[in-house]
Design a protein around this motif. Sequence first.
Motif, mmCIF file in Angstrom:
data_model
loop_
_atom_site.group_PDB
_atom_site.id
_atom_site.type_symbol
_atom_site.label_atom_id
_atom_site.label_comp_id
_atom_site.label_asym_id
_atom_site.label_seq_id
_atom_site.Cartn_x
_atom_site.Cartn_y
_atom_site.Cartn_z
ATOM 1 N N PRO A 50 0.795 -1.220 -0.114
ATOM 2 C CA PRO A 50 -0.102 -0.182 -0.138
ATOM 3 C C PRO A 50 0.889 1.250 -0.080
ATOM 4 O O PRO A 50 0.439 2.304 -0.634
ATOM 5 C CB PRO A 50 -0.940 -0.056 1.377
ATOM 6 N N TYR A 51 2.103 1.142 0.533
ATOM 7 C CA TYR A 51 2.934 2.377 0.849
ATOM 8 C C TYR A 51 3.255 3.016 -0.542
ATOM 9 O O TYR A 51 3.557 4.007 -1.039
ATOM 10 C CB TYR A 51 4.140 2.220 1.484
ATOM 11 N N GLN A 52 3.369 1.867 -1.694
ATOM 12 C CA GLN A 52 3.701 2.383 -2.876
ATOM 13 C C GLN A 52 2.749 3.255 -3.564
ATOM 14 O O GLN A 52 3.056 3.996 -4.550
ATOM 15 C CB GLN A 52 3.835 1.022 -3.740
ATOM 16 N N THR A 53 1.570 3.460 -3.143
ATOM 17 C CA THR A 53 0.391 3.996 -3.757
ATOM 18 C C THR A 53 1.062 5.712 -3.602
ATOM 19 O O THR A 53 0.462 6.541 -4.168
ATOM 20 C CB THR A 53 -1.198 3.800 -3.121
ATOM 21 N N ARG A 54 1.578 6.054 -2.576
ATOM 22 C CA ARG A 54 2.164 7.265 -2.407
ATOM 23 C C ARG A 54 3.027 7.595 -3.427
ATOM 24 O O ARG A 54 2.967 8.730 -3.975
ATOM 25 C CB ARG A 54 3.061 7.141 -0.861
ATOM 26 N N HIS A 55 3.974 6.766 -3.854
ATOM 27 C CA HIS A 55 4.957 7.217 -4.913
ATOM 28 C C HIS A 55 4.009 7.326 -6.419
ATOM 29 O O HIS A 55 4.276 8.206 -7.262
ATOM 30 C CB HIS A 55 5.870 6.323 -5.111
ATOM 31 N N THR A 56 2.989 6.321 -6.558
ATOM 32 C CA THR A 56 2.190 6.406 -7.818
ATOM 33 C C THR A 56 1.504 7.681 -7.905
ATOM 34 O O THR A 56 1.379 8.611 -8.710
ATOM 35 C CB THR A 56 1.102 5.169 -7.661
ATOM 36 N N TYR A 57 0.861 8.294 -6.791
ATOM 37 C CA TYR A 57 0.288 9.740 -6.537
ATOM 38 C C TYR A 57 1.256 10.741 -7.049
ATOM 39 O O TYR A 57 0.929 11.628 -7.689
ATOM 40 C CB TYR A 57 -0.273 9.802 -5.161
ATOM 41 N N ALA A 58 2.214 10.392 -6.452
ATOM 42 C CA ALA A 58 3.213 11.876 -6.645
ATOM 43 C C ALA A 58 3.778 11.681 -8.210
ATOM 44 O O ALA A 58 3.762 12.819 -8.805
ATOM 45 C CB ALA A 58 4.639 11.659 -5.715
ATOM 46 N N SER A 59 3.831 10.731 -8.634
ATOM 47 C CA SER A 59 4.543 10.581 -10.003
ATOM 48 C C SER A 59 3.283 10.826 -10.911
ATOM 49 O O SER A 59 3.499 11.809 -11.810
ATOM 50 C CB SER A 59 4.986 9.266 -10.223
ATOM 51 N N MET A 60 1.953 10.531 -10.640
ATOM 52 C CA MET A 60 0.911 11.218 -11.460
ATOM 53 C C MET A 60 0.824 12.698 -11.399
ATOM 54 O O MET A 60 0.536 13.265 -12.500
ATOM 55 C CB MET A 60 -0.324 10.497 -10.845
ATOM 56 N N MET A 61 0.857 13.190 -10.127
ATOM 57 C CA MET A 61 0.756 14.631 -10.043
ATOM 58 C C MET A 61 1.840 15.504 -10.769
ATOM 59 O O MET A 61 1.327 16.356 -11.404
ATOM 60 C CB MET A 61 0.903 14.957 -8.673
ATOM 61 N N VAL A 62 2.926 15.101 -10.740
ATOM 62 C CA VAL A 62 4.077 15.541 -11.338
ATOM 63 C C VAL A 62 3.787 15.426 -12.926
ATOM 64 O O VAL A 62 4.181 16.524 -13.657
ATOM 65 C CB VAL A 62 5.438 15.101 -10.980
ATOM 66 N N SER A 63 3.605 14.030 -13.550
ATOM 67 C CA SER A 63 3.601 13.919 -14.808
ATOM 68 C C SER A 63 2.080 14.751 -15.239
ATOM 69 O O SER A 63 2.179 14.952 -16.350
ATOM 70 C CB SER A 63 3.097 12.561 -14.771
ATOM 71 N N ALA A 64 1.398 15.218 -14.502
ATOM 72 C CA ALA A 64 -0.043 16.053 -15.010
ATOM 73 C C ALA A 64 0.346 17.388 -15.070
ATOM 74 O O ALA A 64 -0.094 18.263 -15.545
ATOM 75 C CB ALA A 64 -1.098 15.816 -14.044
ATOM 76 N N GLY A 65 1.626 17.665 -14.509
ATOM 77 C CA GLY A 65 2.200 19.193 -14.588
ATOM 78 C C GLY A 65 1.611 19.820 -13.332
ATOM 79 O O GLY A 65 1.674 21.272 -13.397
ATOM 80 N N SER A 94 11.641 19.685 1.817
ATOM 81 C CA SER A 94 12.055 20.667 0.902
ATOM 82 C C SER A 94 11.535 20.089 -0.404
ATOM 83 O O SER A 94 11.507 18.954 -0.902
ATOM 84 C CB SER A 94 13.572 20.631 0.834
ATOM 85 N N VAL A 95 11.124 21.285 -1.448
ATOM 86 C CA VAL A 95 11.078 20.874 -2.862
ATOM 87 C C VAL A 95 12.319 20.038 -3.300
ATOM 88 O O VAL A 95 12.075 19.256 -4.507
ATOM 89 C CB VAL A 95 10.614 22.121 -3.375
ATOM 90 N N VAL A 96 13.315 20.338 -3.133
ATOM 91 C CA VAL A 96 14.470 19.585 -3.677
ATOM 92 C C VAL A 96 14.611 18.224 -3.581
ATOM 93 O O VAL A 96 14.822 17.420 -4.391
ATOM 94 C CB VAL A 96 15.981 20.214 -2.931
ATOM 95 N N THR A 97 13.875 17.767 -2.173
ATOM 96 C CA THR A 97 13.705 16.280 -2.243
ATOM 97 C C THR A 97 12.704 15.845 -3.136
ATOM 98 O O THR A 97 12.857 14.577 -3.759
ATOM 99 C CB THR A 97 13.356 15.987 -0.766
ATOM 100 N N THR A 98 11.604 16.432 -3.339
ATOM 101 C CA THR A 98 10.501 15.990 -4.139
ATOM 102 C C THR A 98 11.300 16.092 -5.737
ATOM 103 O O THR A 98 10.920 14.938 -6.538
ATOM 104 C CB THR A 98 9.294 16.896 -4.064
ATOM 105 N N ALA A 99 12.096 17.027 -6.184
ATOM 106 C CA ALA A 99 12.534 17.098 -7.313
ATOM 107 C C ALA A 99 13.660 15.955 -7.541
ATOM 108 O O ALA A 99 13.749 15.219 -8.487
ATOM 109 C CB ALA A 99 13.299 18.587 -7.424
ATOM 110 N N ARG A 100 14.205 15.518 -6.435
ATOM 111 C CA ARG A 100 15.268 14.732 -6.801
ATOM 112 C C ARG A 100 14.828 13.267 -6.902
ATOM 113 O O ARG A 100 15.194 12.478 -7.776
ATOM 114 C CB ARG A 100 16.165 14.452 -5.461
ATOM 115 N N ILE A 101 13.747 12.906 -6.165
ATOM 116 C CA ILE A 101 12.833 11.805 -6.254
ATOM 117 C C ILE A 101 12.001 11.770 -7.620
ATOM 118 O O ILE A 101 11.943 10.570 -8.345
ATOM 119 C CB ILE A 101 11.869 11.385 -5.246
ATOM 120 N N TYR A 102 11.404 12.784 -8.014
ATOM 121 C CA TYR A 102 10.447 12.513 -9.100
ATOM 122 C C TYR A 102 10.765 13.594 -10.477
ATOM 123 O O TYR A 102 9.875 13.600 -11.158
ATOM 124 C CB TYR A 102 9.041 13.073 -8.682
ATOM 125 N N ALA A 103 11.839 13.726 -10.446
ATOM 126 C CA ALA A 103 12.498 14.563 -11.581
ATOM 127 C C ALA A 103 12.126 13.864 -13.012
ATOM 128 O O ALA A 103 11.714 14.597 -13.877
ATOM 129 C CB ALA A 103 14.249 15.013 -11.743
#
Length: 119
Positions: free
Chosen positions: A58-73, A87-96
């Motif tokens: 279930p924890y993986q849904t967190r990453h699915t959510y984030a990648s979908m939001m980033v992909s959607a712009g 930090s937004v830097v953390t998010t950018a590093r993971i989902y760039a």
Amino acid sequence: MPRALEALKSQKSISFLHPSGRVFLNPRTGAPWTGDQTIRKTLWTHGLKRAGVRYRRPYQTRHTYASMMVSAGEPLAWVSKQMGHASVVTTARIYASWIPATNSQTGMLADARYGMAGY
């Protein structure tokens, strides 16, 4: 997000006054879930099979959510806040890799806001 808000409002009629204060209850018993193992065994695994999706935690849904939001712009700062990152830097590093490389609207917001079209 509008759909999430509607889902929570719908859930409120079921669990808002539950003595436990929990939002999500076991639909079979009406009682609070007793842990993630119970959820995985009685609901999660069966739901994945019915949907034809290979098993994932279930924890993986967190990453699915984030990648979908980033992909959607969606703005990276907003996604970062949603994820609870320090930090937004953390998010950018993971989902760039999910940030769209091209977008037909790129630069158009600044152009519209600052009237750069006449230059």
